[in-house]
Design a protein around this motif. Structure first.
Motif, short mmCIF file in Angstrom:
data_model
loop_
_atom_site.label_atom_id
_atom_site.label_comp_id
_atom_site.label_asym_id
_atom_site.label_seq_id
_atom_site.Cartn_x
_atom_site.Cartn_y
_atom_site.Cartn_z
N UNK A 9 71.63 -56.13 -12.10
CA UNK A 9 71.99 -57.00 -13.22
C UNK A 9 70.74 -57.39 -14.00
N UNK A 10 70.90 -57.64 -15.29
CA UNK A 10 69.80 -58.17 -16.10
C UNK A 10 70.34 -59.34 -16.91
N UNK A 11 69.63 -60.47 -16.83
CA UNK A 11 70.08 -61.68 -17.51
C UNK A 11 69.04 -62.07 -18.56
N UNK A 12 69.45 -62.06 -19.81
CA UNK A 12 68.57 -62.43 -20.93
C UNK A 12 68.77 -63.91 -21.25
N UNK A 13 67.69 -64.69 -21.10
CA UNK A 13 67.78 -66.12 -21.41
C UNK A 13 68.00 -66.91 -20.14
N UNK A 14 67.05 -67.81 -19.81
CA UNK A 14 67.10 -68.54 -18.55
C UNK A 14 67.28 -70.03 -18.78
N UNK A 15 68.19 -70.37 -19.69
CA UNK A 15 68.61 -71.76 -19.84
C UNK A 15 69.70 -72.04 -18.82
N UNK A 16 70.41 -73.15 -19.01
CA UNK A 16 71.46 -73.51 -18.07
C UNK A 16 72.51 -72.42 -17.92
N UNK A 17 72.81 -71.74 -19.03
CA UNK A 17 73.84 -70.70 -18.99
C UNK A 17 73.33 -69.47 -18.24
N UNK A 18 72.15 -68.96 -18.64
CA UNK A 18 71.61 -67.76 -17.99
C UNK A 18 71.36 -67.96 -16.50
#
Ligand code: APR
Ligand code: ZN
Ligand code: ZN
Length: 376
Positions: A197-206
């Motif tokens: 998996x790759x997750x772009x953006x590490x705010x609360x949602x990411x």
């Protein structure tokens, strides 16, 4: 309750015009009409979507407005005909309603109700009037949640009863951020064990996507952000590799494709920018890869892409609130939290009084907070 049937005067964070900061005001909140519920909000989170309202880039928002869509509270009173909640119940309102009657609600595969903001404006309650006034002016609702008001009124089909034992200053996150990210992995992508998996953006949602990918048994989870301060928490929650696009002189999609051979099985965009949406799409495997768009783009954004990205077989999906049918799902998610099957507490980095709402948004903008919780 003593206040039942009466107008309540209380505090609320109001935005008078697009681009203006919040003003803490005393507002009047009218009693709930038939089918409506008045809630005393105890805790509310600061989500990026409210930041769009603040900047004036949220499609269809009207001013003046009381934003906020990630809150938890206690029912103060209910209008005629309301049966699913009663005064004293702990509840979470949610932005994608579930009327249970429209053709979308009747489709078990859908979690979008035709009364939702993208088909029917939620700037006013369903009867096209507002329950909020301030200094003699009508104030707009937002998403039928308006959780930046100490008391808010919502339709019964936009609020769910949760376990009486739930700590409101923690489970408010289930109203948006956590449910959105976690559901994007579990429901929308349906991440499989052993996958990449790759997750772009590490705010609360990411970060909530990362929690979901890990829970689903992903073997490699790439966490991508230009703010490296976010990497510590991403690792703690399950990311196996953290990368910043700024450390490479080639596009991040090429970097991820090289690191994995052919691209990841699942990619997620939790930022809300056209460029990162395309990068996320191109980062998943050209044939069986699935890319989920979560980030809310600024109003009137347009994407342009090479059609070959899709022609070779990729799947590109969007998700609203992580695909959950919130009225039924929020109570179950909260129960899982109480059973310690879900730990979302790590996402809450700051606690502020409602009077410091502007400081809370500044922490988000500056990349210093994940989730700030505002307390009334
Ligand atoms: N490349 C990589 N990361 C980026 C970039 C970029 N070009 N631009 C911003 N980011 C990172 C920020 O550094 C931040 O860590 O994206 C992250 C976004 O996090 P938040 O601002 O905390 O937003 P969040 O509340 O998590 O919401 C993310 O999902 O639901 C939507 O509307 C919401 O669009 C928003 C998105
Ligand atoms: Zn519906
Ligand atoms: Zn949100």
């Amino acid at each position: 309750m003593a206040t039942s049937g009466k107008v309540i005067r209380c505090r609320a964070a109001v935005i008078w015009a697009a681009g203006k900061p919040f003003s803490l005001e005393e507002v009047e909140v009218a009693p709930p009409k038939a089918g409506e519920v008045r809630i005393k909000i105890v805790a509310t989170g600061i989500c990026h979507t409210d930041y769009h309202v603040l900047k004036g880039t949220f499609p269809g928002a009207k001013f003046p407005v009381i934003p906020g869509h990630e809150g938890a509270g206690i029912v103060e009173s209910v209008g005629e005909g309301v049966t699913s909640v009663k005064p004293g119940d702990k509840v979470i309102p949610f932005a994608v309603p579930h009327c249970g009657e429209c053709s979308f609600c009747l489709n078990p595969e859908s979690n979008y109700c035709l009364r939702g903001h993208f088909t029917q404006s939620q700037n006013l309650l369903p009867d096209k009037t507002s329950r909020f006034t301030c200094k003699g002016k009508q104030i707009h609702h937002f998403f039928w949640t308006s959780t930046f008001a100490e008391y808010t009124v919502v339709p019964e089909y936009a609020v769910a009863k949760i376990d009486a034992a739930a700590p409101l200053d923690k489970v408010f996150l289930f109203g948006c951020g956590f449910s959105t990210g976690y559901g994007a992995a579990i429901n929308t992508a349906k991440v499989k064990p052993g996958s990449t998996c790759a997750v772009f953006g590490l705010g609360g949602v990411g970060l909530s996507v990362i929690i979901g990918c890990k829970a689903a048994g992903a073997s490699r989870i790439f966490a991508i952000d230009i703010n490296k301060d976010k990497f510590v928490k991403a690792k703690e929650l399950g990311a196996t590799e953290c990368i910043s696009p700024q450390d490479f002189n080639k596009p991040i999609q090429e970097v991820i494709t090289e690191m994995t051979g052919y691209g990841v099985d699942y990619s997620f965009e939790a930022i809300g920018l056209p460029d990162t949406m395309i990068a996320a799409l191109a980062s998943c495997n050209m044939n069986t890869g699935v890319c989920v768009m979560i980030g809310q783009p600024p109003a009137d954004s347009v994407l342009s892409l090479d059609p070959m990205l899709l022609l070779t077989g990729r799947t590109w999906k969007g998700t609203l609130l992580g695909g959950w049918r919130m009225k039924d799902s929020i109570p179950k998610l909260v129960s899982s939290y109480l059973e310690k099957k879900i730990n979302s507490d790590l996402l809450i980095t700051h606690t502020l009084p409602i009077a410091e709402v502007n400081e809370g948004f500044e922490l988000l903008r500056a990349g210093k907070s994940i989730r700030s919780v505002l307390l009334f």
